[in-house]
Design a protein around this motif. Structure first.
Motif, PDB file in Angstrom:
ATOM      1  N   THR A  39       0.815  -1.218   0.000  1.00 35.73           N
ATOM      2  CA  THR A  39       0.000   0.000   0.000  1.00 35.73           C
ATOM      3  C   THR A  39       0.846   1.265   0.000  1.00 35.73           C
ATOM      4  O   THR A  39       0.318   2.357   0.205  1.00 35.73           O
ATOM      5  CB  THR A  39      -0.946   0.029   1.214  1.00 35.73           C
ATOM      6  OG1 THR A  39      -0.174   0.100   2.419  1.00 35.73           O
ATOM      7  CG2 THR A  39      -1.834  -1.201   1.248  1.00 35.73           C
ATOM      8  N   GLY A  41       2.286   4.530  -0.904  1.00 37.68           N
ATOM      9  CA  GLY A  41       1.827   5.561  -1.823  1.00 37.68           C
ATOM     10  C   GLY A  41       0.341   5.550  -2.092  1.00 37.68           C
ATOM     11  O   GLY A  41      -0.173   6.438  -2.778  1.00 37.68           O
ATOM     12  N   ALA A  42      -0.376   4.542  -1.564  1.00 39.00           N
ATOM     13  CA  ALA A  42      -1.821   4.475  -1.794  1.00 39.00           C
ATOM     14  C   ALA A  42      -2.525   5.596  -1.043  1.00 39.00           C
ATOM     15  O   ALA A  42      -2.143   5.957   0.072  1.00 39.00           O
ATOM     16  CB  ALA A  42      -2.367   3.119  -1.355  1.00 39.00           C
ATOM     17  N   GLN A  43      -3.566   6.142  -1.644  1.00 35.75           N
ATOM     18  CA  GLN A  43      -4.280   7.271  -1.061  1.00 35.75           C
ATOM     19  C   GLN A  43      -5.738   6.913  -0.807  1.00 35.75           C
ATOM     20  O   GLN A  43      -6.341   6.128  -1.545  1.00 35.75           O
ATOM     21  CB  GLN A  43      -4.200   8.487  -1.988  1.00 35.75           C
ATOM     22  CG  GLN A  43      -2.787   9.026  -2.166  1.00 35.75           C
ATOM     23  CD  GLN A  43      -2.773  10.276  -3.029  1.00 35.75           C
ATOM     24  OE1 GLN A  43      -3.520  10.391  -3.994  1.00 35.75           O
ATOM     25  NE2 GLN A  43      -1.922  11.226  -2.672  1.00 35.75           N
ATOM     26  N   LYS A  45      -9.244   8.412  -0.972  1.00 39.89           N
ATOM     27  CA  LYS A  45      -9.949   9.532  -1.594  1.00 39.89           C
ATOM     28  C   LYS A  45     -11.396   9.145  -1.856  1.00 39.89           C
ATOM     29  O   LYS A  45     -11.664   8.037  -2.340  1.00 39.89           O
ATOM     30  CB  LYS A  45      -9.298   9.919  -2.923  1.00 39.89           C
ATOM     31  CG  LYS A  45      -7.928  10.559  -2.812  1.00 39.89           C
ATOM     32  CD  LYS A  45      -7.431  10.972  -4.200  1.00 39.89           C
ATOM     33  CE  LYS A  45      -6.096  11.687  -4.128  1.00 39.89           C
ATOM     34  NZ  LYS A  45      -5.621  12.094  -5.483  1.00 39.89           N
ATOM     35  N   ILE A  50      -6.740   4.012  -3.334  1.00 36.25           N
ATOM     36  CA  ILE A  50      -6.207   4.012  -4.695  1.00 36.25           C
ATOM     37  C   ILE A  50      -4.689   3.876  -4.646  1.00 36.25           C
ATOM     38  O   ILE A  50      -3.998   4.690  -4.036  1.00 36.25           O
ATOM     39  CB  ILE A  50      -6.587   5.312  -5.433  1.00 36.25           C
ATOM     40  CG1 ILE A  50      -8.109   5.505  -5.412  1.00 36.25           C
ATOM     41  CG2 ILE A  50      -6.073   5.285  -6.862  1.00 36.25           C
ATOM     42  CD1 ILE A  50      -8.553   6.864  -5.911  1.00 36.25           C
ATOM     43  N   SER A  51      -4.176   2.833  -5.295  1.00 32.97           N
ATOM     44  CA  SER A  51      -2.736   2.598  -5.328  1.00 32.97           C
ATOM     45  C   SER A  51      -2.125   3.253  -6.562  1.00 32.97           C
ATOM     46  O   SER A  51      -2.712   3.208  -7.649  1.00 32.97           O
ATOM     47  CB  SER A  51      -2.451   1.094  -5.361  1.00 32.97           C
ATOM     48  OG  SER A  51      -1.088   0.851  -5.679  1.00 32.97           O
ATOM     49  N   PRO A  52      -0.938   3.827  -6.434  1.00 33.47           N
ATOM     50  CA  PRO A  52      -0.266   4.377  -7.617  1.00 33.47           C
ATOM     51  C   PRO A  52       0.134   3.287  -8.612  1.00 33.47           C
ATOM     52  O   PRO A  52       0.470   3.590  -9.758  1.00 33.47           O
ATOM     53  CB  PRO A  52       0.972   5.072  -7.025  1.00 33.47           C
ATOM     54  CG  PRO A  52       1.215   4.391  -5.717  1.00 33.47           C
ATOM     55  CD  PRO A  52      -0.148   4.033  -5.204  1.00 33.47           C
ATOM     56  N   GLN A  53       0.084   2.016  -8.179  1.00 35.35           N
ATOM     57  CA  GLN A  53       0.407   0.914  -9.086  1.00 35.35           C
ATOM     58  C   GLN A  53      -0.743   0.591 -10.039  1.00 35.35           C
ATOM     59  O   GLN A  53      -0.567  -0.183 -10.976  1.00 35.35           O
ATOM     60  CB  GLN A  53       0.764  -0.340  -8.279  1.00 35.35           C
ATOM     61  CG  GLN A  53       1.910  -0.141  -7.303  1.00 35.35           C
ATOM     62  CD  GLN A  53       3.189   0.288  -7.988  1.00 35.35           C
ATOM     63  OE1 GLN A  53       3.513  -0.217  -9.058  1.00 35.35           O
ATOM     64  NE2 GLN A  53       3.903   1.217  -7.391  1.00 35.35           N
ATOM     65  N   GLY A  54      -1.941   1.147  -9.769  1.00 34.54           N
ATOM     66  CA  GLY A  54      -3.038   0.964 -10.714  1.00 34.54           C
ATOM     67  C   GLY A  54      -4.205   0.141 -10.221  1.00 34.54           C
ATOM     68  O   GLY A  54      -5.161  -0.079 -10.962  1.00 34.54           O
ATOM     69  N   SER A  79      -6.763   1.185 -15.213  1.00 35.43           N
ATOM     70  CA  SER A  79      -6.415   1.770 -16.513  1.00 35.43           C
ATOM     71  C   SER A  79      -7.322   1.268 -17.630  1.00 35.43           C
ATOM     72  O   SER A  79      -7.329   1.838 -18.726  1.00 35.43           O
ATOM     73  CB  SER A  79      -4.955   1.459 -16.862  1.00 35.43           C
ATOM     74  OG  SER A  79      -4.775   0.075 -17.138  1.00 35.43           O
ATOM     75  N   THR A 251      -1.356  -4.833 -14.087  1.00 38.86           N
ATOM     76  CA  THR A 251      -0.960  -4.025 -12.940  1.00 38.86           C
ATOM     77  C   THR A 251       0.153  -4.710 -12.154  1.00 38.86           C
ATOM     78  O   THR A 251       0.029  -5.874 -11.794  1.00 38.86           O
ATOM     79  CB  THR A 251      -2.162  -3.820 -11.997  1.00 38.86           C
ATOM     80  OG1 THR A 251      -3.298  -3.467 -12.769  1.00 38.86           O
ATOM     81  CG2 THR A 251      -1.868  -2.747 -10.968  1.00 38.86           C
TER      82      THR A 251
END
Length: 435
Positions: A39, A41-43, A45, A50-54, A79, A251
């Motif tokens: 997790t 960097g995951a945010q 919101k 939401i993970s930056p990995q997708g 994506s 992903t």
């Protein structure tokens, strides 16, 4: 597929349903516990993690159940627009504690999400269509069975019964015609209630499947002696014509911070870690900790929850970090063993956090050596060690920690004295005749 031990409650539960983001924060913590770094960097919101990995996990508006009921949507690859493939699951806390509901999702549907992205059988099992536990025509990713009752023995008894019943294989004809997704179909299997009033339910893509639930009821699973509930989750992926691999999301799954993963790089001749096995830089890269290597292949797949190459987390076995163990030779060379040490959970958590905070240099910590080493063999196995010597490489990766000292007399001697090259290496890494 295995059974999953119920988590111990850490504090008094909340008496009301949590807001979406607060519940997802519990989910985030649970995912991090079984897959350290996933997790990062995951945010949080809106109504989503939401993970930056997708990948992402969202809370959907509840469409059935009470106030402690949470409907979660897992999106393995956001994506793929505009219709993002997803699978749904609903969880409810039997104790009114939202943490229990979050843990239940993480251990079942969440484990399937991680495995769908990782695909190394670290988090859930893979079953082919022709396997005795498989569903014809479908590749299956299956979590362990989670027990949700308060009686541990009854949980385990029903968990075993659910696994031994081979439910999805037995009732496959009742629901596979309704698997419509070309990506993956989520299937929840639930069995719970009071003695004499048990409910068997199978949900397909979020909806109760009446025919499959009736077929499961007909299997005659045993009643518990007190209120008990067990469940597992599965993802069914269509198998292409010709029996080739199913189509997986693209992903990536980042199981640890990039700097930790980079410490498992391929070593070149100039690398100080000794990973390049040539006469001038002799070294041995030990693939697994002794305790993990002793497991059967099936048990290893079940227990190893995370393996980044630098860190291994094995359920019920331990937490392991790969380190450098240098041994000075009498010909001026140093042989380096890339070996594994056992670390307590708090110690490895602190290590990973220090990597993320860029606060690892100069840090010293303790563990137990978990490999036999060279001619000393198992005499040094489980020896206490003090570790340190980390530094940040130019590319931002973390240099392996080093075994600095040991209170074990033999290992201390190995670390501090100079040893005959022939004794340590034999004829494996001799100097060339010109030397």
């Amino acid at each position: 597929m295995s059974w999953i031990r119920r988590h111990q409650r850490k504090e008094e539960p909340s008496a009301k349903r949590l807001p979406d983001l607060e519940f997802l924060a519990l989910v985030k913590t649970g995912l991090e516990e079984i897959a350290p770094g996933v997790t990062q960097g995951a945010q949080l919101k809106g109504n989503s993690l939401i993970s930056p990995q997708g990948w992402a996990v969202a809370v959907a508006p509840p469409h059935h159940g009470g106030g402690h009921h949470y409907d979660l949507v897992a999106l393995p690859d956001v994506s793929l627009q505009p219709d993002v493939p997803c699978f749904m699951d609903c969880v409810v806390s039997m104790s009114a504690d939202p943490q229990d509901a979050a843990n239940t999702w993480v251990q079942t549907a969440g484990a399937c999400l991680l495995e769908l992205l990782d695909r190394r059988a670290h988090f859930a099992d893979h079953t082919d269509p022709d396997d005795e536990r498989g569903v014809p025509g479908w590749h299956m990713i299956t979590s362990g069975a989670a027990g949700l009752g308060s009686d541990v023995d009854e949980n385990r008894r029903l968990q075993r019964a659910l696994l031994e019943a081979n439910v999805l294989r037995q009732v496959a004809d009742s629901f596979t015609a309704d698997l419509e997704s070309p990506f993956f179909n989520g299937v929840k299997v639930f069995y719970g209630g009071r003695p004499g009033a048990m409910q068997a339910e199978i949900r397909v893509n979020g909806e109760r499947h009446e025919a499959a639930s009736a077929a499961m009821t007909a299997l005659g699973l045993p009643d518990p002696t007190t209120f008990t509930a067990v469940r597992f989750y599965a993802l069914l992926l269509p198998v292409p014509a010709g029996g080739s691999e199913p189509s997986y999301p693209s992903t990536p799954l980042d199981l640890a911070s990039a700097s930790v993963q980079a410490s498992a790089h391929t070593h070149g001749a100039a690398c100080a870690c000794g990973g390049h096995l040539d006469p001038e830089h002799p070294g041995f890269d030990l693939a697994l900790p002794h305790l993990v290597a002793e497991l059967s292949e099936a048990e290893r797949r079940r227990r190893v929850k995370s393996d980044t190459g630098a860190i291994i987390i094995a359920e019920g076995v331990g937490n392991f970090l790969k380190v450098r163990l240098p041994i000075r030779l009498d010909d001026g060379r140093t042989v380096v063993y890339l070996a594994w040490v056992y670390l307590k959970a708090a110690v490895i958590d602190d290590f990973v956090q220090r990597v993320r905070d860029d606060n690892l240099v100069g840090h010293r910590f303790e563990g137990l050596l978990c490999n036999a080493i060279g001619p000393w063999g198992e005499d040094v196995l489980r020896s206490p060690v003090v570790l340190g010597g980390q530094r940040i490489n130019e590319d931002g990766s973390v240099h392996h920690s080093e075994v600095l000292e040991s209170s074990d007399p033999l290992l201390s001697k190995v670390l501090t004295e100079t040893w005959p090259a022939a004794f340590v290496l034999g004829d494996r890494f001799p100097h060339s005749p010109s030397d």
